[in-house]
Design a protein around this motif. Structure first.
Motif, PDB file in Angstrom:
ATOM      1  N   SER A   6     -16.642  -2.912  -8.057  1.00 35.96           N
ATOM      2  CA  SER A   6     -17.753  -3.150  -9.007  1.00 35.96           C
ATOM      3  C   SER A   6     -19.071  -3.483  -8.287  1.00 35.96           C
ATOM      4  CB  SER A   6     -17.213  -4.573  -9.726  1.00 35.96           C
ATOM      5  OG  SER A   6     -16.930  -5.489  -8.932  1.00 35.96           O
ATOM      6  N   ASN A   7     -18.917  -3.802  -7.058  1.00 37.06           N
ATOM      7  CA  ASN A   7     -20.246  -4.090  -6.443  1.00 37.06           C
ATOM      8  C   ASN A   7     -20.918  -2.766  -6.067  1.00 37.06           C
ATOM      9  OD1 ASN A   7     -20.449  -6.829  -6.419  1.00 37.06           O
ATOM     10  ND2 ASN A   7     -19.757  -7.149  -4.112  1.00 37.06           N
ATOM     11  N   GLU A   8     -20.245  -1.576  -5.594  1.00 38.97           N
ATOM     12  CA  GLU A   8     -20.583  -0.401  -5.459  1.00 38.97           C
ATOM     13  C   GLU A   8     -21.113   0.237  -6.660  1.00 38.97           C
ATOM     14  OE1 GLU A   8     -17.843   1.043  -1.534  1.00 38.97           O
ATOM     15  OE2 GLU A   8     -17.095   1.314  -3.725  1.00 38.97           O
ATOM     16  N   LEU A   9     -20.583   0.040  -7.643  1.00 37.69           N
ATOM     17  CA  LEU A   9     -21.208   0.554  -8.998  1.00 37.69           C
ATOM     18  C   LEU A   9     -22.196  -0.252  -9.412  1.00 37.69           C
ATOM     19  CD1 LEU A   9     -17.777   0.628 -11.154  1.00 37.69           C
ATOM     20  CD2 LEU A   9     -19.033   2.709 -10.053  1.00 37.69           C
ATOM     21  N   GLN A  10     -22.439  -1.351  -9.181  1.00 39.33           N
ATOM     22  CA  GLN A  10     -23.821  -2.172  -9.390  1.00 39.33           C
ATOM     23  C   GLN A  10     -24.834  -1.842  -8.504  1.00 39.33           C
ATOM     24  OE1 GLN A  10     -25.279  -4.202 -11.735  1.00 39.33           O
ATOM     25  NE2 GLN A  10     -23.653  -5.930 -11.681  1.00 39.33           N
ATOM     26  N   GLU A  11     -24.435  -1.555  -7.474  1.00 40.89           N
ATOM     27  CA  GLU A  11     -25.631  -1.049  -6.484  1.00 40.89           C
ATOM     28  C   GLU A  11     -26.082   0.336  -7.106  1.00 40.89           C
ATOM     29  OE1 GLU A  11     -24.260  -2.514  -2.068  1.00 40.89           O
ATOM     30  OE2 GLU A  11     -23.417  -0.481  -2.657  1.00 40.89           O
ATOM     31  N   LEU A  12     -25.337   1.228  -7.532  1.00 39.74           N
ATOM     32  CA  LEU A  12     -25.860   2.382  -8.216  1.00 39.74           C
ATOM     33  C   LEU A  12     -26.580   2.289  -9.481  1.00 39.74           C
ATOM     34  CD1 LEU A  12     -22.876   4.773  -6.904  1.00 39.74           C
ATOM     35  CD2 LEU A  12     -25.238   4.800  -6.088  1.00 39.74           C
ATOM     36  N   TYR A  13     -26.265   1.159 -10.249  1.00 38.27           N
ATOM     37  CA  TYR A  13     -27.049   1.019 -11.434  1.00 38.27           C
ATOM     38  C   TYR A  13     -28.392   0.652 -10.990  1.00 38.27           C
ATOM     39  CZ  TYR A  13     -23.624   0.910 -15.430  1.00 38.27           C
ATOM     40  OH  TYR A  13     -22.863   1.347 -16.188  1.00 38.27           O
ATOM     41  N   GLY A  25     -20.002  -1.348 -19.266  1.00 38.96           N
ATOM     42  CA  GLY A  25     -20.048  -0.419 -18.048  1.00 38.96           C
ATOM     43  C   GLY A  25     -19.542  -0.320 -16.849  1.00 38.96           C
ATOM     44  N   ILE A  26     -19.320  -1.628 -16.312  1.00 40.80           N
ATOM     45  CA  ILE A  26     -18.669  -1.856 -15.043  1.00 40.80           C
ATOM     46  C   ILE A  26     -17.196  -1.864 -15.254  1.00 40.80           C
ATOM     47  CG2 ILE A  26     -18.350  -3.796 -13.491  1.00 40.80           C
ATOM     48  CD1 ILE A  26     -20.770  -2.387 -12.437  1.00 40.80           C
ATOM     49  N   ASP A  27     -16.662  -2.514 -16.231  1.00 37.38           N
ATOM     50  CA  ASP A  27     -15.383  -2.583 -16.548  1.00 37.38           C
ATOM     51  C   ASP A  27     -14.844  -1.254 -16.885  1.00 37.38           C
ATOM     52  OD1 ASP A  27     -15.382  -5.435 -16.268  1.00 37.38           O
ATOM     53  OD2 ASP A  27     -15.282  -5.629 -18.727  1.00 37.38           O
ATOM     54  N   TYR A  28     -15.488  -0.193 -17.476  1.00 34.19           N
ATOM     55  CA  TYR A  28     -15.289   0.712 -17.948  1.00 34.19           C
ATOM     56  C   TYR A  28     -15.063   1.865 -16.673  1.00 34.19           C
ATOM     57  CZ  TYR A  28     -15.168   5.787 -19.390  1.00 34.19           C
ATOM     58  OH  TYR A  28     -14.673   7.246 -19.443  1.00 34.19           O
ATOM     59  N   TRP A  29     -16.209   1.957 -15.893  1.00 38.18           N
ATOM     60  CA  TRP A  29     -15.863   2.747 -14.624  1.00 38.18           C
ATOM     61  C   TRP A  29     -15.083   2.206 -13.657  1.00 38.18           C
ATOM     62  CZ3 TRP A  29     -17.429   7.248 -15.172  1.00 38.18           C
ATOM     63  CH2 TRP A  29     -18.318   7.720 -15.970  1.00 38.18           C
ATOM     64  N   GLU A  30     -14.829   0.899 -13.395  1.00 41.96           N
ATOM     65  CA  GLU A  30     -13.965   0.487 -12.611  1.00 41.96           C
ATOM     66  C   GLU A  30     -12.577   0.838 -12.843  1.00 41.96           C
ATOM     67  OE1 GLU A  30     -13.681  -3.498  -9.916  1.00 41.96           O
ATOM     68  OE2 GLU A  30     -14.189  -3.906 -11.901  1.00 41.96           O
ATOM     69  N   LYS A  31     -12.249   0.699 -14.328  1.00 37.98           N
ATOM     70  CA  LYS A  31     -10.770   0.910 -14.561  1.00 37.98           C
ATOM     71  C   LYS A  31     -10.505   2.276 -14.789  1.00 37.98           C
ATOM     72  CE  LYS A  31     -10.419  -3.065 -17.743  1.00 37.98           C
ATOM     73  NZ  LYS A  31     -10.610  -3.745 -18.968  1.00 37.98           N
TER      74      LYS A  31
END
Length: 130
Positions: A6-13, A25-31
């Motif tokens: 989730s932190n890596e995804l957040q960095e890209l947002y 969005g975070i939940d969707y992509w993490e799952k």
């Protein structure tokens, strides 16, 4: 490729949109189990990024990612390097954020950039949790 955290995804947002992720969005992509590289490519292709920066030059887009991540303009050498890598076809613009984040998090990375990124991340994570 490993699934992005989730932190890596957040960095890209933050890198591509200059803002925190929305919780759904975070939940969707993490799952979904997406990799950091695939997610970066997806974020770069999003209408939000393309509407804001897509018609800009490669140089301006790279510079914007620096601003979003590190709250500063790209240094001349870094801007030249990344722009050339893209223009020569060695890298895609969608890959730049992952490389910048990796480089700053490596031992010997720019301490000021790391502090700026960590501050942005702490704010983004807190915002998303709310």
């Amino acid at each position: 490729m490993a699934n992005a955290t989730s932190n890596e995804l957040q960095e890209l947002y933050v890198a591509y949109f200059g803002r925190a992720a929305d919780p759904a969005g975070i939940d969707y992509w993490e799952k979904a189990g997406t990799s950091q590289e695939a997610f970066a490519s997806h974020m770069h292709a999003q209408a939000e990024f393309q509407d804001l920066y897509g018609s800009s030059s490669v140089e301006n887009q790279v510079n914007q990612i620096y601003k979003n991540l590190f709250d500063r303009e790209a240094d001349a050498a870094g801007l030249l390097y990344w722009t050339q890598e893209i223009n020569l076809g060695k890298l895609q613009l969608a890959e730049i954020a992952t490389h910048l984040i990796f480089n700053v998090r490596e031992p010997g990375g720019n301490a000021d950039d790391l502090a700026a990124l960590d501050n942005r991340m702490n704010t983004a994570v807190a915002y998303t949790k709310e």
